[in-house]
Design a protein around this motif. Sequence first.
Motif, PDB file in Angstrom:
ATOM      1  N   VAL A 188      -4.512  -2.878  -5.703  1.00 17.55           N
ATOM      2  CA  VAL A 188      -4.124  -4.208  -5.959  1.00 17.55           C
ATOM      3  C   VAL A 188      -4.799  -4.842  -4.528  1.00 17.55           C
ATOM      4  O   VAL A 188      -5.017  -6.142  -4.673  1.00 17.55           O
ATOM      5  CB  VAL A 188      -2.669  -4.176  -6.369  1.00 17.55           C
ATOM      6  CG1 VAL A 188      -2.656  -5.897  -6.609  1.00 17.55           C
ATOM      7  CG2 VAL A 188      -2.589  -3.595  -7.725  1.00 17.55           C
ATOM      8  N   VAL A 189      -4.303  -4.442  -3.363  1.00 13.61           N
ATOM      9  CA  VAL A 189      -4.441  -4.961  -2.214  1.00 13.61           C
ATOM     10  C   VAL A 189      -5.664  -5.283  -1.843  1.00 13.61           C
ATOM     11  O   VAL A 189      -6.466  -6.194  -1.465  1.00 13.61           O
ATOM     12  CB  VAL A 189      -3.688  -4.277  -1.163  1.00 13.61           C
ATOM     13  CG1 VAL A 189      -4.061  -4.837   0.198  1.00 13.61           C
ATOM     14  CG2 VAL A 189      -2.080  -4.111  -1.181  1.00 13.61           C
ATOM     15  N   VAL A 190      -6.734  -4.183  -2.297  1.00 12.81           N
ATOM     16  CA  VAL A 190      -8.225  -4.227  -2.246  1.00 12.81           C
ATOM     17  C   VAL A 190      -8.654  -5.094  -2.957  1.00 12.81           C
ATOM     18  O   VAL A 190      -9.412  -6.064  -2.308  1.00 12.81           O
ATOM     19  CB  VAL A 190      -8.841  -2.825  -2.438  1.00 12.81           C
ATOM     20  CG1 VAL A 190     -10.114  -2.967  -2.652  1.00 12.81           C
ATOM     21  CG2 VAL A 190      -8.361  -1.813  -1.524  1.00 12.81           C
ATOM     22  N   ALA A 197       0.951  -1.194   0.167  1.00  9.88           N
ATOM     23  CA  ALA A 197       0.180  -0.076   0.000  1.00  9.88           C
ATOM     24  C   ALA A 197       0.892   1.385   0.157  1.00  9.88           C
ATOM     25  O   ALA A 197       0.588   2.375  -0.812  1.00  9.88           O
ATOM     26  CB  ALA A 197      -1.028  -0.103   1.384  1.00  9.88           C
ATOM     27  N   GLN A 198       1.865   1.243   0.844  1.00 14.35           N
ATOM     28  CA  GLN A 198       2.988   2.364   0.866  1.00 14.35           C
ATOM     29  C   GLN A 198       3.553   2.762  -0.522  1.00 14.35           C
ATOM     30  O   GLN A 198       3.972   3.730  -0.826  1.00 14.35           O
ATOM     31  CB  GLN A 198       4.113   2.079   1.970  1.00 14.35           C
ATOM     32  CG  GLN A 198       3.317   2.425   3.405  1.00 14.35           C
ATOM     33  CD  GLN A 198       4.155   1.932   4.429  1.00 14.35           C
ATOM     34  OE1 GLN A 198       5.295   1.125   4.349  1.00 14.35           O
ATOM     35  NE2 GLN A 198       4.312   2.775   5.674  1.00 14.35           N
ATOM     36  N   ALA A 199       3.702   1.480  -1.325  1.00 13.89           N
ATOM     37  CA  ALA A 199       4.542   1.622  -2.588  1.00 13.89           C
ATOM     38  C   ALA A 199       3.539   2.028  -3.773  1.00 13.89           C
ATOM     39  O   ALA A 199       3.728   1.808  -4.856  1.00 13.89           O
ATOM     40  CB  ALA A 199       5.071   0.340  -2.856  1.00 13.89           C
ATOM     41  N   GLY A 200       2.317   2.338  -3.488  1.00 13.22           N
ATOM     42  CA  GLY A 200       1.280   2.528  -4.602  1.00 13.22           C
ATOM     43  C   GLY A 200       0.385   1.525  -4.996  1.00 13.22           C
ATOM     44  O   GLY A 200      -0.345   1.717  -5.899  1.00 13.22           O
ATOM     45  N   ILE A 233     -11.967   4.969   2.635  1.00 11.16           N
ATOM     46  CA  ILE A 233     -11.036   4.917   3.568  1.00 11.16           C
ATOM     47  C   ILE A 233      -9.620   4.983   2.932  1.00 11.16           C
ATOM     48  O   ILE A 233      -8.912   6.054   3.800  1.00 11.16           O
ATOM     49  CB  ILE A 233     -11.066   3.136   3.953  1.00 11.16           C
ATOM     50  CG1 ILE A 233     -12.298   2.941   4.426  1.00 11.16           C
ATOM     51  CG2 ILE A 233      -9.622   3.176   4.876  1.00 11.16           C
ATOM     52  CD1 ILE A 233     -12.816   3.522   5.917  1.00 11.16           C
ATOM     53  N   GLY A 234      -9.229   4.795   1.942  1.00  9.76           N
ATOM     54  CA  GLY A 234      -8.082   5.291   1.446  1.00  9.76           C
ATOM     55  C   GLY A 234      -6.727   4.526   1.799  1.00  9.76           C
ATOM     56  O   GLY A 234      -6.937   3.915   3.154  1.00  9.76           O
TER      57      GLY A 234
END
Length: 271
Positions: free
Chosen positions: A112-114, A105-108, A142-143
């Motif tokens: 994809v994680v969602v 998530a930190q890497a943008g 949420i973001g």
Amino acid sequence: MAEQVVLLPGMLCDAGLWSAVESAVDSTVLHAQPDAPSITGMAEQVLSIVDGPFVLAGLSLGAIIGFEVARLAPERIAGFAALATNAAAPRPEQHQAWWRQAQRAQAGGFPVVVDEILPAMFAEPQPPPEFARAFREMAARIGPRRFLTQLAAQATRTDAHEVLSAITAPALVACGTADALCPPEFHRAIAARLPDAELHEVPGAGHLLPIEAPEVTAELLNRLLRRCRAMNEENDVARSVEAAGAEAGGHRRLRLAGAGPRDHRGRPHPR
């Protein structure tokens, strides 16, 4: 009892989780979206937004926060609903998965994680389009920043089973029989520790009960509210009886204090 019901959603979910449920709930509804980086901090935020006792209904992470609310202030809990959740401490593989998700998530890679999390949210890995859209829209609101905060909070979880015995108010424990993330056995263990719990397993439903089974979820919450009101009425009757007994006892003591022979002016004769 207090008529307020505080609704706490799970990870990557917001008030939209309850959109098909809240209008059918027979009470005043208050949404909570705590964002502290620890479970204790989130519980403190919940306690700060509502006065007096309240009914707490939490799903997944929301119920985990609720367990901590009950640990901090059990007297504030007038009713408790634990939906699709887990009271155990995180397993090592969960910590590892959360760390990987945070890194991506930190890497943008938040979208994809969602999409990788989505299949575990519903009974079917490929849910109906409206279910998938509802989850993705909540996750977008949420973001990534708040998602990282939620992951940090999850990492502070501890086993809450011992806390459950302090929740003496009426309780509801509910899950879907097809919940791959928090299966029914988790909920049986929770219900076994609660002093006054009803356990409901919703056939064919997955993790996000308010989306997959909104009518059932609303009816279960209303059933919990009816139980809370019945208990409150019983407590009111018990307090009235106790107060009447104390008053009657006080009158008897006054009569006894004034008893005995008196002179022509109504004064007690000296002994």
